[in-house]
Design an enzyme around this catalytic site. Structure first.
Site, PDB file in Angstrom:
ATOM      1  N   PRO A  30       9.121  -7.101   1.766  1.00 22.66           N
ATOM      2  CA  PRO A  30       8.646  -5.967   2.567  1.00 22.66           C
ATOM      3  C   PRO A  30       7.690  -5.078   1.776  1.00 22.66           C
ATOM      4  O   PRO A  30       7.613  -5.147   0.550  1.00 22.66           O
ATOM      5  CB  PRO A  30       9.925  -5.211   2.912  1.00 22.66           C
ATOM      6  CG  PRO A  30      11.003  -6.211   2.803  1.00 22.66           C
ATOM      7  CD  PRO A  30      10.585  -7.145   1.716  1.00 22.66           C
ATOM      8  N   ARG A  31       6.994  -4.250   2.531  1.00 19.91           N
ATOM      9  CA  ARG A  31       5.912  -3.467   1.943  1.00 19.91           C
ATOM     10  C   ARG A  31       6.377  -2.525   0.845  1.00 19.91           C
ATOM     11  O   ARG A  31       5.717  -2.402  -0.188  1.00 19.91           O
ATOM     12  CB  ARG A  31       5.233  -2.664   3.055  1.00 19.91           C
ATOM     13  CG  ARG A  31       4.495  -3.563   3.996  1.00 19.91           C
ATOM     14  CD  ARG A  31       3.957  -2.821   5.178  1.00 19.91           C
ATOM     15  NE  ARG A  31       3.136  -3.738   5.976  1.00 19.91           N
ATOM     16  CZ  ARG A  31       2.543  -3.417   7.116  1.00 19.91           C
ATOM     17  NH1 ARG A  31       2.680  -2.215   7.616  1.00 19.91           N
ATOM     18  NH2 ARG A  31       1.817  -4.299   7.757  1.00 19.91           N
ATOM     19  N   ASP A  32       7.477  -1.832   1.108  1.00 21.12           N
ATOM     20  CA  ASP A  32       7.903  -0.850   0.111  1.00 21.12           C
ATOM     21  C   ASP A  32       8.236  -1.538  -1.209  1.00 21.12           C
ATOM     22  O   ASP A  32       7.903  -1.048  -2.290  1.00 21.12           O
ATOM     23  CB  ASP A  32       9.093  -0.022   0.624  1.00 21.12           C
ATOM     24  CG  ASP A  32      10.261  -0.882   1.078  1.00 21.12           C
ATOM     25  OD1 ASP A  32      10.014  -2.035   1.489  1.00 21.12           O
ATOM     26  OD2 ASP A  32      11.417  -0.412   1.017  1.00 21.12           O
TER      27      ASP A  32
END
EC number: 1.3.5.1
Lengths: 285, 669, 252
Positions: free
Chosen positions: B336-338
């Site tokens: 995921p992006r985070d």
């Protein structure tokens, strides 16, 4: 809705430009084929050309086509003017700096100017040839010089003869002698019983050759003619392919073909037209 | 006021269906008597306005751009998720629901997210029916790709321009209603306040940006779909005009603002180039399907690259650190992006950054392996079983071009480097804000009659949004949720009649706006609006950015408070009120960013845990992974405005109950 | 690439409002980074003007990543400036040299009146879209399944290419006739190529063209400037397709 769409809409104007333009391209081909006979050097060159000229002015089918051509020229011109005026209105304030040459070819931006020049040419051209052919009372008629041996051993006599459409020869002298008269420019009547006996050919060949060989104006006429063909070439260079695009005839498969054919057409047709006066002026004996 | 999320009873998979069946309706003959205002024309706003217009309500739609088609949804690149399971790889509504909750680090409301997953399929059906040209395979069926944080292919896309195509779809539906006279469109209008009558939202004050005129517009309900607040950081992937004003104005009139600290920092953006930079450009996450992220293993190599002495292509394979593949083998470059963003920051902070800017912040996104792989595959598929290396590379590049051509072109345009030949340089940048106006299950804020949709609300993404879910949420809210819930609310208004704009509440709101404008124009300060905005952004990025800590946040709160005072004392806004005045527009927006920025820092400070996009340095494990606190912080933090001193805002908690998903540590290893 | 600093002269169209007469003003701007975008350069100019207590230059812009279509500008005689397939916001100053004089003008078209400085009103495009640029399908969530109607990939790809239009108006601005046919052609094409759009194709093309004509756009003479200047590379094929669609529609 649909009807006004075909007459008044912006797209309709494109269709009409394209259709009349493409028709005029066909006309050009026909006209060129006829004109090319002027390059012929045979004995009967003049006669053949004049025969063709007669055919073109009298055949009913050709007549119909010619009216269509006049109409196309007029419509193409008027439509073009309307478009140009409208298009000017679409940009009331112009750019201070505009670099049009980076995204368009010169011809495509100057179709109206090119078209106007062509229109001027057409009017002049028609005055010089078409009007003479159709209306000039002093239009010369096709004659041939026939040598005949009156008596064996004597030098042959030459005699100017009219060539009739019907295929016979009539001595030119017969008019002076009062045996026959020529009425309505080409009709031959016997003087005694006033019967129409034959039709003569107008000598368009002579008119043309003299026009371009004229000692005073021939060179200028030739230059102007060649210049006009150059203008035509530019007009066609954009116009030919453009007509297909306007009619929606754009298919990646054939685009290149249309484009190249258009370019070839734009170069070859005016070039061949231009060759004729150059040949007449400089090379025809 | 106690927060009532109004989550319906029943099993999660039946909640929405049953709830819909029992909502109140407005009969078709009554709808034309009712006015609805929609602020914003992105995916959520345009779809809501179009749908309500179709139903027969009188809709007034507002956007600050010159056309509704320009809303920033248009910039979304990668795709839109839907649980269609066309690829037969085990996808389902439940799995999309689960992935979204997990991706959001267990900080989203179950019922809302499940509803989102339920309607996701309808969105695709609706868009295709509208003529949205999604990518298709050779059989003529819709194609899918993968996105971060999931192990199925459920993302529908249209090259790298999915947001554009979806927005143009919604815009076309909106245009149809405008053409039919059912929606009145107000372009170049900015909402500057909401008007409440008897506690209910009854209208807005909008400024006509062309003439400067303040206009009063009344309605029976107001929908805010004005997008996110990423521009509080000055530099972000948001559009220059993206702002929080509409959302913040309703907050100041009583709408709670939830989870403002949840900000998504997108891992694949083009690094900052210099001080005059105005915005950051995203490179779609979809690129992580094909690109491998790395930095040099040796710190001296990184230094040599920054000094321009080495090229990335000169670094040998064994000297490259594919740190995502190393740390998260199960998801690799598709975490995921985070997670991806923090990993990049970790490497750059350690000195391995490769970009020669002030902060050395940048990592490589390398397509060379994919070019070889896909080139070989393509050659094989073409019957060439012994392709030369050149052929492979040529075919591989062609494959890449077909898939990501526009992105590669954009990258080259901006950086002047050819990403087919040399790896892209990327670095995280502010992208999306999960926080927003608090709404209940009906998407209604704490102001009755004021609904909030799309990125402007806080509803579906918890602490971190998965890729390709923003488009899904915007359209779900606008097409499939609001038409039902707004109608339910409006059912009580069929006898109300037209709301007069002559009511004193309208006059008061208008006067407040007017005095704020006058104050700016007569301020006669010495610094431009951008000057202050950049300083705010600087504080936000450094102290309320990718990694936060108590001390920094406390400093940020104080600094922003001071900066705000200075801004109001010393900003210079040229021009007049009654004309097109872009500086005035900016000043009004930045005033709201200043207040919000402070609240963000406060929210981040109260949240003593790390969750999703909110990373508190104090709360991490030995490997640098986030440490969530599900006992003390399993709540939505909703702030109530407490007057011009932002420190006086009150925190309300909506506790999140997970009945259908077992809370677990997020693990992408 | 390493960026450097250049000094430039700007000649920018300034016009107070729609009714005022405008003129070109000259500005000198120093220390412009070649890594800046054109709009960042204008930001820099505005910062300079504000510091001199002068009115900044108004220009349209929003996403600054080449997709929203809000930025415009006729730069040195070309829509979106000298680079190809690029919007102004993605044009970078490395396209210019130290000492260059750069002309910046608004789009010029009767249908796009100047609102202020470099900002024009492009709502004519919206009205064309409202006249028919849609499929008449209501929101229901009960349409047929998205995969029920396969669409040949070729058609879907062509439709997408047409739909990639960002509605910026560069086609109108660069056309010597101020014609909007690339914009309208692209929209007509997108729907004409998809089965979903075919149902009302006849009405659509007739209505959109009628609206286009009413807005005062000029007529296409196939110069091709629009295709060259279009930042999204929308093909002239789309105009041809519109011509075809319209022809069939009007004889129906």
């Amino acid at each position: 809705m649909a009807k006004s769409a075909l007459l008044k809409s912006s797209l309709a104007k494109k269709y009409w430009m394209a259709l009349t333009g493409l028709f005029l391209c066909l006309f050009l081909i026909g006209h060129l084929l006829g004109n090319l006979q002027l390059l012929s050097t045979g004995k009967d060159a003049a006669l053949n050309f004049n025969k063709y000229a007669l055919f073109m002015t009298t055949n009913p089918a050709v007549k119909l086509l010619s009216y269509l051509t006049y109409f196309s020229i007029l419509f193409h011109a008027v439509d073009g003017i309307v478009l140009t005026v409208q298009n000017k209105k679409a940009r009331p304030v112009g750019y201070v700096k505009n670099s049009a040459s980076s995204n368009t070819i010169w011809a495509s931006r100057n179709m109206a100017v090119l078209g106007t020049l062509i229109l001027v040419f057409i009017v002049t051209h028609m005055t010089n040839f078409w009007a003479v052919m159709h209306f000039d009372k002093k239009m010369p008629l096709q004659t041939v010089t026939i040598e005949s041996e009156v008596m064996p051993g004597m030098p042959p006599q030459t005699q100017e003869m009219y060539v009739t459409v019907e295929g016979s020869y009539i001595p030119v002298a017969a008019v002076e002698q009062g045996m026959i008269s020529i009425q309505n420019r080409t009709e031959v009547y016997r003087t005694d019983n006033n019967l129409k006996i034959a039709h003569l050919y107008k000598d368009l060949y002579k008119i043309t050759v003299e026009f371009f060989k004229d000692a005073k104006w021939g060179l200028i006429a030739t230059i102007l003619y060649v210049f006009s063909m150059l203008v035509l070439a530019f007009h066609l260079y954009h116009g030919f392919g453009s007509a297909f695009q306007s009619l929606g005839l754009n298919n990646p498969k054939y685009n290149l073909l249309i484009k190249n054919f258009g370019k070839a057409f734009a170069i070859i047709v005016p070039l061949l037209f231009a060759v004729i006066p150059v040949y007449i002026h400089f090379f025809l004996k | 006021m106690k927060l009532d999320s109004k989550i319906p009873e029943g099993h999660i998979s039946e909640k929405w269906t049953k709830y819909k069946d029992h909502l109140k309706l407005v009969a078709p003959n009554n709808r034309p008597k009712i006015d609805v205002i929609v602020v914003g024309t992105g995916l959520a706003g345009a779809s809501a306005a179009a749908s309500l217009g179709e139903m027969g309500y009188n809709v007034k739609a507002f956007c600050f751009q010159d056309s509704p088609r320009r809303a920033h949804s248009i910039a979304a690149q990668g795709g839109i998720n839907a649980a269609k399971n066309y690829q037969n790889d085990g996808d389902s509504i439940y799995r999309l629901f689960y992935d979204t909750i997990k991706g959001g680090d267990y900080r989203a409301r179950e019922a809302n997210v499940h509803r989102l997953a339920e309607v996701s399929g309808n969105i695709i059906d609706q868009c295709v029916a509208q003529g949205v040209p999604f990518a298709r395979d050779y059989g003529g069926l819709l194609d899918n790709r993968s996105f971060g944080g999931v192990q199925v292919q459920r993302t529908f896309y249209a090259a790298g321009q999915t947001g554009q195509q979806l927005l143009l779809g919604a815009y076309s539906a909106l245009s149809r209603q405008i053409g039919l006279g059912r929606v009145q469109m107000y372009n170049r209008h900015e909402m500057l306040d909401i008007v409440k009558v008897d506690g209910k939202a009854r209208g807005i004050i909008a400024r006509n940006l062309l003439t400067g005129e303040l206009e009063r517009h009344s309605a029976h309900a107001v929908i805010i779909a004005s997008g996110g607040y990423g521009n509080v950081y000055f530099l972000s992937t948001n559009a220059m005009g993206s702002n929080v004003t509409a959302a913040w104005k309703i907050h100041k009139k009583g709408a709670y603002f939830a989870n403002p600290c949840y900000v998504q920092i997108h891992p694949t953006c083009i690094p900052v180039h210099g001080t005059n930079q105005s915005k950051l450009t995203l490179m779609s996450e979809s690129l992580r399907n094909s690109g491998r992220i790395w930095v040099p293993k040796k710190i001296e190599d990184a230094e040599a690259i920054r000094a321009g002495k080495l090229k990335p292509t000169q670094i040998a394979e064994e000297d490259r650190d594919y740190y995502l593949e190393r740390r998260y083998p199960a998801f690799g470059n598709l975490v995921p992006r985070d997670v991806a963003s923090r990993a990049a920051k970790e490497r750059c902070d350690a000195g391995y950054g490769i970009e020669a800017n002030d902060t050395n912040e940048g990592v490589y996104l390398d397509f060379s392996s994919e070019i070889i792989n896909k080139g070989k595959q393509t050659a094989y598929a073409q019957g060439n079983h012994n392709p030369s290396e050149e052929e492979v590379i040529k075919l591989g590049k062609q494959w890449i071009e077909e898939k990501y051509g526009n992105l590669f072109q954009m990258y080259q345009q901006i950086t002047d480097e050819n990403p087919y030949e040399t790896p892209m340089k990327i670095y995280p940048a502010v992208h999306y804000t999960m926080g927003g106006v608090w709404v209940d299950y009906n998407l209604q804020s704490t102001i009755p009659g004021c609904f909030v949709a799309g990125e402007a609300n806080f509803s579906d993404h918890g602490a971190n949004r998965l890729g390709a879910s923003a488009l899904m949420q915007g359209l779900a809210d606008g097409y499939f949720v609001l038409p039902y819930t707004v109608s339910d609310y409006l059912a009580n208004d069929i006898r109300t009649g037209k709301i007069s704009t002559e009511l004193p509440e309208f006059a008061e709101a208008e006067n407040n706006v007017k005095s704020q404008i006058d104050k700016f124009l007569n301020n006669n300060g010495s610094k431009s609006v951008d000057h202050f905005h950049k300083r705010l952004g600087h504080i936000m990025w450094n102290k309320v950015g990718m990694a936060r800590n108590e001390q920094g946040l406390k400093e940020a709160i104080r600094e922003i408070d001071e900066l705000r005072k200075e801004f109001h004392e010393n900003v210079y806004v040229p021009g007049a009120a009654n004309e097109l005045n872009t500086e005035l527009e900016k000043a009004l927006r930045v005033a709201d960013f200043m207040e919000l920025g402070q609240l963000m820092a406060m929210d981040a400070l109260q949240r003593n845990e790390s969750a999703g996009g909110h990373f508190r340095e104090e709360y991490q494990d030995s490997e640098g992974e986030t440490l969530r606190d599900d006992v003390n912080f399993n709540f939505v933090g909703a702030w109530e405005y407490g007057g011009s001193d932002i420190n006086a805002e009150t925190l309300h908690k909506e506790v999140l109950n997970y009945e259908y998903i077992k809370i677990a540590a997020r693990n992408y290893k | 690439m390493a960026s450097k600093s250049i000094n430039i002269n700007l000649k920018i169209w300034r016009q107070k409002d729609a009714k005022s007469k405008g003129q070109i003003e000259t500005y000198k701007l120093d220390n412009v980074s070649t890594a800046s975008s054109f709009l960042e350069m204008l930001d820099q100019l505005n910062e300079q003007l504000i510091n001199e207590r002068k009115e900044p230059v108004a220009f349209d812009h929003d996403c600054r990543e080449g997709i929203c279509g809000m930025c415009s500008l006729y730069i040195n005689g070309r829509a979106h400036g000298p680079a190809s397939k690029v919007t102004t916001c993605q044009l970078h100053m490395r396209s210019f040299k130290d000492g260059d004089t750069i002309y910046v003008e608004p789009w010029r078209s009767k249908a796009f009146p100047v609102v202020k400085d470099l900002i024009v009103d492009r709502s004519a495009f919206d009205r064309i879209q409202q006249a028919g640029g849609f499929v008449s399908v209501n929101t229901s969530g009960r349409t047929i399944d998205a995969n029920a109607t396969p669409v040949p990939k070729h058609d879907a790809d062509r439709a997408f290419e047409a739909a990639a239009c960002i509605g910026c108006g560069a086609c109108v601005a660069s056309c010597k006739n101020g014609s909007a046919m690339l914009f309208v052609g692209a929209k007509v094409s997108q729907y004409a190529l998809l089965p979903q759009g075919k149902v009302e194709a006849t009405e659509r093309v007739l209505n959109m063209v009628r609206q286009m004509d009413d807005e005062g756009f000029g007529n296409c003479t196939n110069t091709g400037a629009c295709e060259v200047e279009c930042p999204k590379g929308i093909s002239l094929e789309n105009i041809a397709r519109m011509n075809r669609e319209y022809l069939f529609a009007s004889v129906k």
